[in-house]
Design a protein around this motif. Structure first.
Motif, PDB file in Angstrom:
ATOM      1  N   THR A 150       2.267   4.010  14.722  1.00 46.32           N
ATOM      2  CA  THR A 150       2.917   4.001  13.412  1.00 46.32           C
ATOM      3  C   THR A 150       4.279   4.664  13.486  1.00 46.32           C
ATOM      4  O   THR A 150       5.177   4.303  12.748  1.00 46.32           O
ATOM      5  N   ASP A 179      -2.685  14.750   8.445  1.00 49.15           N
ATOM      6  CA  ASP A 179      -2.912  14.075   7.167  1.00 49.15           C
ATOM      7  C   ASP A 179      -2.870  15.065   6.008  1.00 49.15           C
ATOM      8  O   ASP A 179      -2.859  14.669   4.848  1.00 49.15           O
ATOM      9  N   LYS A 234      -5.954   5.584  -4.165  1.00 50.76           N
ATOM     10  CA  LYS A 234      -4.690   5.815  -3.463  1.00 50.76           C
ATOM     11  C   LYS A 234      -3.982   6.990  -4.103  1.00 50.76           C
ATOM     12  O   LYS A 234      -3.962   7.125  -5.333  1.00 50.76           O
ATOM     13  N   VAL A 259      -0.439   8.802  -4.715  1.00 47.84           N
ATOM     14  CA  VAL A 259       1.013   8.568  -4.696  1.00 47.84           C
ATOM     15  C   VAL A 259       1.720   9.888  -4.989  1.00 47.84           C
ATOM     16  O   VAL A 259       1.415  10.555  -5.987  1.00 47.84           O
ATOM     17  N   GLU A 292       5.391  11.842  -5.539  1.00 44.00           N
ATOM     18  CA  GLU A 292       6.811  11.675  -5.832  1.00 44.00           C
ATOM     19  C   GLU A 292       7.439  13.030  -6.119  1.00 44.00           C
ATOM     20  O   GLU A 292       6.739  14.015  -6.360  1.00 44.00           O
ATOM     21  N   LYS A 336      -5.167   3.290   4.491  1.00 46.04           N
ATOM     22  CA  LYS A 336      -3.955   4.088   4.241  1.00 46.04           C
ATOM     23  C   LYS A 336      -3.990   4.523   2.789  1.00 46.04           C
ATOM     24  O   LYS A 336      -3.721   3.739   1.898  1.00 46.04           O
ATOM     25  N   ARG A 337      -4.326   5.769   2.567  1.00 52.36           N
ATOM     26  CA  ARG A 337      -4.616   6.189   1.205  1.00 52.36           C
ATOM     27  C   ARG A 337      -3.569   7.104   0.614  1.00 52.36           C
ATOM     28  O   ARG A 337      -3.785   7.674  -0.461  1.00 52.36           O
ATOM     29  N   VAL A 338      -2.483   7.278   1.324  1.00 52.09           N
ATOM     30  CA  VAL A 338      -1.426   8.124   0.794  1.00 52.09           C
ATOM     31  C   VAL A 338      -0.114   7.360   0.807  1.00 52.09           C
ATOM     32  O   VAL A 338       0.246   6.731   1.794  1.00 52.09           O
ATOM     33  N   ASP A 339       0.577   7.384  -0.309  1.00 51.08           N
ATOM     34  CA  ASP A 339       1.917   6.817  -0.395  1.00 51.08           C
ATOM     35  C   ASP A 339       2.841   7.959  -0.791  1.00 51.08           C
ATOM     36  O   ASP A 339       2.960   8.294  -1.974  1.00 51.08           O
ATOM     37  N   ASP A 340       3.430   8.557   0.218  1.00 56.39           N
ATOM     38  CA  ASP A 340       4.247   9.752  -0.017  1.00 56.39           C
ATOM     39  C   ASP A 340       5.705   9.332  -0.140  1.00 56.39           C
ATOM     40  O   ASP A 340       6.370   9.034   0.839  1.00 56.39           O
ATOM     41  N   ARG A 341       6.185   9.303  -1.395  1.00 54.09           N
ATOM     42  CA  ARG A 341       7.555   8.824  -1.651  1.00 54.09           C
ATOM     43  C   ARG A 341       8.558   9.961  -1.759  1.00 54.09           C
ATOM     44  O   ARG A 341       9.707   9.742  -2.158  1.00 54.09           O
TER      45      ARG A 341
END
Lengths: 453, 453
Positions: free
Chosen positions: B103, B342, B371, B373, B375, B439-444
């Motif tokens: 990745t 993680d 999920k 997210v 921000e 993939k359970r994290v969307d780190d923006r």
């Protein structure tokens, strides 16, 4: 065991007479086994008034033993799930289960005994060695690993042969290419369709494909690599030798038709799978050398789900004339060049998609992908070929180029197939790319099946 | 060799002292091998002033041997392509090549010698036997077969153990289910995420999942199956026993952490892969029984790409208290419950996605997918959990149901993680299902990496 060009010199170069004496003994033994132990075969043979004692010669075998077809296997598995009445081993002795693609309903299941799986590795090693794979090669397997047999047999053979297996699966073409160059893969095993797609992608990404680390490509699953145009595109495009392996899943070990360095069509390993070319309309009539007909296969040694006179629906012709490699096996000079059930009937003419492919590859300016669309307009068949233009062609006047190309393709197809095709020239990369077997016919005509079948 | 509950009774039940005497001898032998033969290790050890002669005890080993990390492997392969300076065998002796998911750039390549591949099959067989697989089982492998290690090791072990392998790959869930029932698969090997997705699909299609032919599920690739809520959902949903296999690709054979019928967390096969739990900030400090820390693994027998004190980035705790199964191996009572990399830092609090999953599974009315997210709003972290509602829930007033559920989830997460999550309740089957690792994290949030790395 390997010895120069041979995996097993004595076996591969012995006289036809010596080989066929062994073949006959094995055929007789298989017939007794399937008649005694497999209810599927016993009831089939009883219904046809056949008994194993009737086979005293190879000629008897062709004349007297009834064939087995795919629908018979499917029906038997439906009646006696999951593996049918032709399993041939204890359930506990099954090491692997795979299956057919099952386009016409449920997939047929394939079961392999532990002993057969080990045997298959030996035969696959001989086949891959015949194709030129050697210990020390790094073999990239761009084949699907799933229910479908895909590359499983090749993987087995690569391991047994002593080369390095790099089983990537099909797809993710950019990564395939990156890793091919990074690892220095020397052999590629995949379908001709996918190898052509990899080639297109490599060029688009700026790789010098003709200087790839590959030295050899072995192509399975489709007839493409014995079609001169496709072979040339692959050999020149990748800078490799191309070898054809003609396969059908039911007859695993898959590689009993494997092409040697003489590149004169796959050798038929007659001492592993006895292979006959028979009349399309009479499976008891053997055809003479060189005459095109239907292929009938028989497992000589496999005991789990053995196929005895399996009518594969494939077409080919076979010759026994000596090969410069020294192997005494016969050859299929043009590979397995069409599936009989792929044969299209268009306004009364017989057309094979592989024939269309061959014609297209001979028209400069066409790309590698095409699709045949068949429709009914009134009472008449209407045939269209969708074909991409060569991605390398960048003409100043694209409309003129396309119109000219369309005309040349139409003329070529009319000449080669006797059918008037409509021709549509598409931009590169318009048609869907297949990861496994390409689907090149879209037959939208209303179905009429004699006998309501 | 198999004997009742044990694959190898003597080995699995011997005293800790007897085992560790062998372990020490193997550690010393491995250290000499890697120092003498592998430039990667020699320069690493020389740079740290370490020499194999310094290890006279297991304690010395933990205190003195420098760890190896993933970035070190990646850098070494970049400097000495393709396999780095830690290959440990001749290129011609490599039987298989696989790779990491990569990745963070190019995948790291894994190479296995012929001898090690055979050895791995033995260890995998012991691991799967520990989990309860027996000859005669039909093992459905719903795992990806590609570059990624996925199910390759499990396949190897199933074959060696003498069960039937049914390697379908991941995906095509409807066909997976059809074939599972048709063939009567008794064991399922996949990720917990995909097993939950299969369960949802089975219910939606009207299967009586709790009466599936499965009797056992072995879950790999993710921590899920040691999370009580997930385990219960899988056990009750499928009507199976659940066993956890805690794995990391670099440390293949994958199954050296395998759970027995006591279901008290995976046993650590300390005589194959020596496994230490060390302080997260000091890898030379061994932690006492039961204390949570970082896992450090060492290959005791593998010679191709051997890992000596590999810091996997995983967190767990280990206990040596006796197990009712009679094995003397220690256990990881809660499996490998999180990857250290993680771990999320949200407004100063440490949060593991697996912890969020555990909390959600305890709130009735939630489905299995979620999920996180993240921000940045001004200077502050802003965390949202998207969670599907249970597909079985069909309330009369959906808005009221969602609002109530949202409130209960928010409260539960605040309680368990000390973080105020926004909660979004989604309809079933809204979030993407993963075939392999979820993939359970969307780190923006804007990245800040100390040292600009």
């Amino acid at each position: 065991m390997a010895d120069g060009v041979y995996w097993d010199r004595e076996k591969e170069t012995r006289s036809r007479e010596a080989r066929e004496a062994e073949v006959l003994a094995n055929l007789q033994s298989q017939l007794r086994f399937v008649y005694d132990a497999l209810p599927f075969y016993r009831s089939h043979y009883d219904a046809h008034g056949f008994h194993p004692d009737q086979v005293k010669s190879l000629d008897d075998f062709s004349k007297r033993v009834p064939i087995v077809t795919k629908p018979m296997l499917r029906d038997d598995q439906a009646a006696a799930p999951p593996f049918g009445r032709y399993l041939g081993c204890e359930a506990a002795d099954i090491i692997r289960v795979h299956g057919s693609s099952g386009t016409s309903g449920k997939p047929t299941l394939y079961a392999f005994s532990r002993g057969d799986w080990d045997y298959i590795a030996d035969v696959m090693a001989q086949g891959l060695y015949t194709c030129g794979v050697r210990p020390g090669d790094i073999v990239q397997l761009a084949t699907v690993f799933s229910l479908f047999m895909g590359g499983w047999g090749s993987l087995l053979g690569v391991e047994r042969l002593g080369a390095t297996a790099f089983p990537l699966g099909a797809g993710e073409t950019e990564r395939q290419l990156d890793l091919m160059y990074r690892i220095g893969a020397t052999v590629l095993i995949t379908t001709p369709t996918y190898a052509l797609h990899m080639l297109e992608t490599a060029r688009a990404l700026g790789y010098d494909a003709a200087k790839s680390p590959l030295r050899l490509g072995i192509f399975i699953g489709e007839p493409g690599s014995s079609i001169p145009g496709t072979r040339q595109a692959l050999e020149q495009g990748w800078g490799i030798k191309v070898r054809d392996m003609a396969t059908t899943s039911e007859m695993t070990p898959w590689s009993t038709n494997a092409e040697c360095e003489a590149a004169a069509g796959p050798h038929v390993m007659q001492d592993e799978v006895w292979t006959e070319i028979v009349a399309k309309d009479d499976s008891s009539r053997l055809l003479p050398d060189g005459e095109s007909g239907a292929i009938v296969y028989t497992h000589l040694k496999r005991r789990s789900q053995p196929m005895i006179r399996f009518y594969a629906g494939d077409e080919s012709h076979m010759v026994y004339e000596p090969c410069s490699c020294g192997r005494t096996y016969p050859r299929l000079p043009a590979g397995v060049y069409g599936r009989l059930d792929d044969m299209l009937l268009i306004r009364g003419a017989n057309v094979y998609p592989s024939q269309v492919q061959r014609s297209l590859l001979e028209v400069p300016g066409t790309g590698v992908e095409f699709k045949i669309v068949l429709e009914k307009k009134g009472a008449l068949d209407h045939a269209t070929v969708l074909v991409e233009r060569d991605p390398a062609a960048t003409p100043a006047d694209i409309d003129h180029f396309a119109a000219d190309l369309r005309e040349r393709v139409r003329h070529k197809l009319k000449n080669d197939t006797a059918v008037n095709f409509e021709v549509d020239i598409l931009p590169p990369n318009t048609l869907e790319r297949a990861l496994s077997k390409a689907k090149r016919v879209d037959d939208r005509r209303p179905k009429y099946r004699p006998g309501g079948h």
